[in-house]
Each structure stands twice: as C-alpha cells, then as structure tokens.
Design a protein around this motif. Structure first.
Motif, PDB file in Angstrom:
ATOM      1  N   HIS A 171      89.479 -84.933 -74.524  1.00  0.00           N
ATOM      2  CA  HIS A 171      88.590 -85.894 -73.867  1.00  0.00           C
ATOM      3  C   HIS A 171      87.202 -85.880 -74.499  1.00  0.00           C
ATOM      4  N   TYR A 240      97.683 -86.852 -67.774  1.00  0.00           N
ATOM      5  CA  TYR A 240      96.782 -87.278 -68.851  1.00  0.00           C
ATOM      6  C   TYR A 240      97.492 -88.184 -69.855  1.00  0.00           C
ATOM      7  N   LEU A 502      92.777 -85.404 -62.551  1.00  0.00           N
ATOM      8  CA  LEU A 502      94.129 -85.568 -63.083  1.00  0.00           C
ATOM      9  C   LEU A 502      95.160 -84.865 -62.214  1.00  0.00           C
TER      10      LEU A 502
END
Length: 530
Positions: A171, A240, A502
């Motif tokens: 990320h 994810y 998440l």
C-alpha cells in the motif's frame, strides 16, 4: 654523497610502491541519509576490511567512523549535527583517505530533520524488511528469529503478522507490487504443502522441508493459537486482493480453502472450551485450555467465524473461566476491567488486535479500546514510578512484554513479578502507538535519536535492551518475527487503519463477532490494491 643518493632512491622506490598498490573498487557504494543516521551499502562479497570516513566540509578533512568487513553500515551522525551534507569514503584498510585513489571509494549523502510522519514511515519500512528481505527465500515464510541455533526454522504466527506488514508495505509502495504478491503467494504455497493437523498448522517448521520442528517435547502438532495468527493475516490478504487481477483472485480462492480447512471444532475435544495443542503422537496430552484474557481472543473469534467448522457460542463462555480474566482493579489510578495484574505483557493488546479493530469493539465484559489503552498507560505509569529504581526507565523509555532478555534468555517481563528486571522490549511501546500516540511518539523519538546508535539495526529496533547492565551487554542484537510483526502493522493502523479495515470487512468475521455478542465498527473501502 653516495649514501644520500641511496636513501633518496630508497624513499622514491617506497613511495612508488605505495602508489602502485593494487586494490579493488566495489561494484557499488551507496549512501542514503535519514535524520539521525546514514545507511551505507557496498559490494563486498569477499568480506574485505574497509575503513569508513565521513566529511562535513566537502571532502577537505575526514573523520574516521568505523571499520567493517560487512557490506553495510548504519552511521549514526547525531554527533556531527543535523541537516548534514556528507561525503563518505569507504576505503580499503591501509589506504590513505586523502589520496587520489580514495576518491574512487566516495559517495555523498544528505540528512534532513524528520517530521513524526517521516520517522514512523522509516521505522515501518525498516521493520517490514524482516519479512521481505530476510524471509526464507525458498518458501517465503518468516524466519523465527535471526539468530536461531537450530537452523532454518520458520514460524507460523510471525508469518501471519508479516503478511499484514507486507500488505501495508505494498500500500505504501515500499517494494514492487509484483514482488510483494509473489512473497505472499510463496507463503500460501508452503502452507498448502506443510504438515497440518485437522487443518491447523504447527508453531514452527523446517523451512526447507515443510515438516514440523517441535516447539517442545509434546508440541509436535497443531497449534491453534499460532494458526489463528496466520489466518488473521491470510484473511486480511484475501480482502486486499479480492478485486485484483486473475492471479490475485486465484490466490484468494486458495486462501479460502486454507481457511475453510481449519477444524476449529476438533480442538474442543467435544467440550465447551478450545484447546491450544493437538499432537498426532500425544493427542491432547498438553491439555492446555485456552482461557483468560491474554493473546488468544482472536482464536475464539475465528473459531466462531468459520464457515465450515464453527464452534458453538457457548464455547466462548469458557474463555472467561480463569483467574486472570476479570480484573476490576486500578493501577496508578488507571482502571483495568480484564486481565492479569497490571495487564500482563503488552502483546496482549497487539496480537488479537492487529486485524480485529478495537475501536468500537464492545461486549458485556469490556470496551476493548478503553481496556487496551489503559493497559498501555499503566505500563507507562509504572516506568515513571520505577518502583525497582531500574536504570533507563522514564516516561519516554519503557515497554514490557515477552521478548529476549540480556539476563534471562526469553521471558515475559511481566510487571509485578521478578521477571520485570529493567529490560525494555521496544516492540511493546512501539506497537501500541494507536492506543496512545501522544504518549508513544516521544518513545519513538527517544529510541531513535537518543538510543539509536545502540538499539537500531538493519531491521529496525533490536528485540530488547537493559541500560542497567555493563555497556557491552546492554543490547540483545536479535530480531524475532513475533515481535517485529506488530510494529509495522500497528504503525499502519495508526496512519490509515488499513489492516483493521480490511480484516473487519470479512463477512465471516462479522458473523462470528455477532454470534459471540460483540458490537463492532466497520469502515468500508472500495479497493486498496494499487
């Protein structure tokens, strides 16, 4: 006259010989400046001995910084100032640093004063390297520790934490997206082939064979708590990658099969409680019921959330049957609803809550955000009070949890017991950042700026230190996956809530939490994959 000519010839010969000395210039010499340190890396496959020099005046004069036969060096430059423009020369031992030849070994670096955000970003990236650079190259799993005398031992729970750290790294763009995916894909492939015990994994494995490496004599089979930490990471990864490309979606399907293959109900022995271990050789001989408020809460949540082998809600009731579930006391004026005296080792408020968001997590027993925050503040208050008058404890220098120890090997450092001996475990405070940022950001600064030269290494902060010992024995220069993992995960949760969001978006988890009587919060995000 002849005598003087001979001497002159001899000196000329010696100078010429020195000038004609052969040497090898490394294939690369790199330097990157941060705030209090510069990271130097250079090609040194033959372990040659180099002297490292630094100049603050453009190369006019140099200061000797270190001697090394390695291929990297962290130079803490607090003594030279801030916002530095540095010239380094990493020269073979015996070479004159001011010679023309030495210029071939030169590299420049610039430091600058960090904001707190930059400091956190640096610590997060450094620590995540343990799971990216130092992971087993063949299976992707996290090595149990960097100094394991038993060989290539990889760990289940620590790898689960590492998966979450890698997702945050992706990320943030720390490593190439494809490389992070490949690492997690490697791990899943290993988990599919490794020995399993009614779907659960063992605590440790031989990274080369996928066979169990015994944690103890009777612990050579399934470890349900370590399995829970792995599943926590895998479900976060599944969320994810769920909207990713075909390869990423295929990984999600493989993760689902692993998740659905864990027979949580088997580990009840048909009773109203979960049990930690099962061995194909010794069965449930260890007979370790999972009870009490500690690091195991996530195990019950996952067991209740399983779409294939869920436990009955009644099983969770036995979790509270323990001498250290309910507390109800105050320490330094701070109330503690659940847990051991003083709250116990601080990893209790990390492991279950790397994915499970304590914000808004409430049941009949506690508000878990308040509980964990108070646990953190109690440890800080203890360090300020310093009842044993230990060296190095203060409002900005504390953290008590299970880790290596300069005196006692590996121990809990539990407050109120003899195991608290002045040793500070950096992971304890650093991984607690979301709970008390105002109090913990100064700990980050103190550890890095004041103690970094001692306690900061290639994968971030070392596992433990004790400033009450003689100087050469103050720091345990080890890294443990189970201690490394919570640091980058909780830094990311503080910065963005990514891993909490998440994990909590998993529909299975939401159903399990409801089944057990929890109230909770969910923050929706469309997709995190870049």
């Amino acid at each position: 006259m002849t005598k003087f000519l001979s001497i002159a010839f001899f000196l000329t010969f010696c100078v010429a010989s020195l000038q004609s000395q052969k040497y090898v210039v490394p294939g690369y010499i790199k330097a990157r400046g941060y705030d209090a340190h510069v990271k130097l890396t250079f090609d040194n496959p033959d372990a040659f001995t180099y002297d490292i020099y630094a100049s603050t005046n453009g190369g006019k004069t140099f200061i000797m910084r270190a001697e090394t036969s390695g291929d990297d060096y962290l130079d803490f430059v607090n003594d030279l100032g801030r916002n530095l423009s540095l010239v380094y020369r990493v020269v073979p031992k015996g070479m004159n640093v001011l010679s023309k030849d030495a210029e071939k070994f030169q590299v420049k670096a610039q430091t600058h004063v960090f904001t707190d955000e930059e400091l956190l970003d640096m610590v997060q990236k450094y620590t995540t390297r343990y799971f990216f650079n130092y992971a087993d190259p063949d299976c992707g799993m996290a090595r149990e520790r960097n100094n394991n005398p038993n060989g290539n031992i990889v760990t289940t729970g620590g790898t689960g934490f590492g998966i979450m750290a890698l997702i945050a790294a992706d990320h943030r763009g720390y490593f190439p997206h494809e490389a992070v995916f490949h690492k997690i894909d490697q791990i899943v492939t290993f988990l599919q082939k490794a020995d399993r015990f009614h779907g659960a994994w063992a605590h440790w494995y031989n990274g080369n064979t996928g066979k169990v490496f015994n944690f103890s004599k009777y612990d050579n089979g399934g470890d349900l708590v370590e399995t829970a930490y792995m599943i926590e990471g895998l479900l976060t990864a599944r969320q994810y990658y769920q909207d990713g490309n075909a390869e990423e979606q295929a990984l999600c399907q493989r993760i689902t099969k692993l998740w659905e293959g864990v027979d949580w109900n088997w580990y009840t022995q048909g009773t109203d409680s979960l049990y930690w271990h099962w061995s194909p050789t010794y069965g449930f001989k260890l007979n370790h019921r999972i009870t009490g408020f500690d690091e195991t809460m996530i195990t019950y949540v996952l067991a209740a959330s399983s779409p294939t082998h869920p436990i009955r809600p009644e099983v969770f009731k036995c979790y509270s049957i323990s001498s250290y579930f309910y507390n109800g006391k105050s320490y330094f004026g701070i109330p503690l609803a659940l847990g051991m005296p003083y709250g116990g080792p601080l990893f209790f408020c990390h492991y279950s809550f790397l994915g499970m968001n304590p914000h808004g997590l409430v049941d009949k027993n506690a508000n878990y955000w308040t509980l964990n925050r108070n646990h953190v503040l109690i440890q800080r208050a203890y360090a300020i009070a310093n009842p044993k008058h230990e060296a190095g404890l203060s409002k900005d220098s504390w953290g008590f949890t299970s880790s290596d120890d300069p005196l006692d090997g590996y121990t809990s450092h539990q407050l109120g017991t003899n195991e608290e001996n002045g040793t500070i475990s950096p992971t304890a405070a650093l991984a607690s950042l979301p709970y008390a940022p105002k109090e913990i950001l100064p700990v980050y600064r103190h550890f890095y700026y004041d103690l970094g030269k001692k306690i900061f290494g290639p994968y971030g902060f070392y596992d433990a230190f004790n400033l009450g010992l003689v100087q050469g024995q103050q720091v345990v220069h080890s890294y443990l996956a189970i201690d490394e993992g919570p640091i980058p995960v909780m830094i990311e949760n503080y910065r963005s809530g990514l891993l909490w969001n998440l994990f909590m978006q998993n529909k299975d988890i939401q159903l399990g939490l409801k089944k057990l009587g929890f109230q909770f919060q969910i923050k929706q995000e469309s997709s995190y994959v870049q």
